[in-house]
Design an enzyme around this catalytic site. Sequence first.
Site, PDB file in Angstrom:
ATOM      1  N   TYR A  24       8.040  73.314  45.012  1.00  0.00           N
ATOM      2  CA  TYR A  24       8.989  73.022  46.082  1.00  0.00           C
ATOM      3  C   TYR A  24      10.274  72.427  45.500  1.00  0.00           C
ATOM      4  O   TYR A  24      11.379  72.887  45.793  1.00  0.00           O
ATOM      5  CB  TYR A  24       8.307  72.076  47.068  1.00  0.00           C
ATOM      6  CG  TYR A  24       9.180  71.216  47.923  1.00  0.00           C
ATOM      7  CD1 TYR A  24       9.830  71.723  49.043  1.00  0.00           C
ATOM      8  CD2 TYR A  24       9.324  69.863  47.640  1.00  0.00           C
ATOM      9  CE1 TYR A  24      10.610  70.902  49.848  1.00  0.00           C
ATOM     10  CE2 TYR A  24      10.087  69.042  48.436  1.00  0.00           C
ATOM     11  CZ  TYR A  24      10.737  69.564  49.533  1.00  0.00           C
ATOM     12  OH  TYR A  24      11.506  68.755  50.325  1.00  0.00           O
ATOM     13  N   ASP A  48      12.283  64.476  58.370  1.00  0.00           N
ATOM     14  CA  ASP A  48      13.010  64.010  57.185  1.00  0.00           C
ATOM     15  C   ASP A  48      14.339  63.399  57.592  1.00  0.00           C
ATOM     16  O   ASP A  48      15.283  64.128  57.885  1.00  0.00           O
ATOM     17  CB  ASP A  48      13.222  65.175  56.224  1.00  0.00           C
ATOM     18  CG  ASP A  48      13.858  64.758  54.901  1.00  0.00           C
ATOM     19  OD1 ASP A  48      14.198  63.570  54.731  1.00  0.00           O
ATOM     20  OD2 ASP A  48      14.018  65.631  54.035  1.00  0.00           O
TER      21      ASP A  48
END
Length: 130
Positions: A24, A48
């Site tokens: 990622y 986030d």
Amino acid sequence: MPDSTTPGTGTPDTEYMKATMRRYADLFNAGDHVAVADLYADDAVIEDPVGKPPVAGRAAIEKFYADSIAAGAKLTAHEVRGSYGNRAAMRFSADLPGLHIDGIEVMTFGEDGKVVRMEAFWGPDDFRTV
């Protein structure tokens, strides 16, 4: 399908989850928002940072990463930890023009090895201007 699962659970094992988290970061830093989004399930959710409105679904996740990459963000994975369950965590730093963030990301994995939820833990005390 994950390369390996924890026996009797059908969930990805620790090494698979940790490798996915490292991948990622690598894909993000390569600027490949589509490949990053491919790590996620179609109905995945990103928070986030935790406490902000969630980003839900493939199209929104792809846009989230495209915008982050376009802003010049770079990720560093400092430590990645697995679990006996279907979650892994990573201590990370994110560098954007003029800003440095230190935080923790927790990813929850589905039986197919895709990320179903990502939560990034960082707040006002975790970033500084540079």
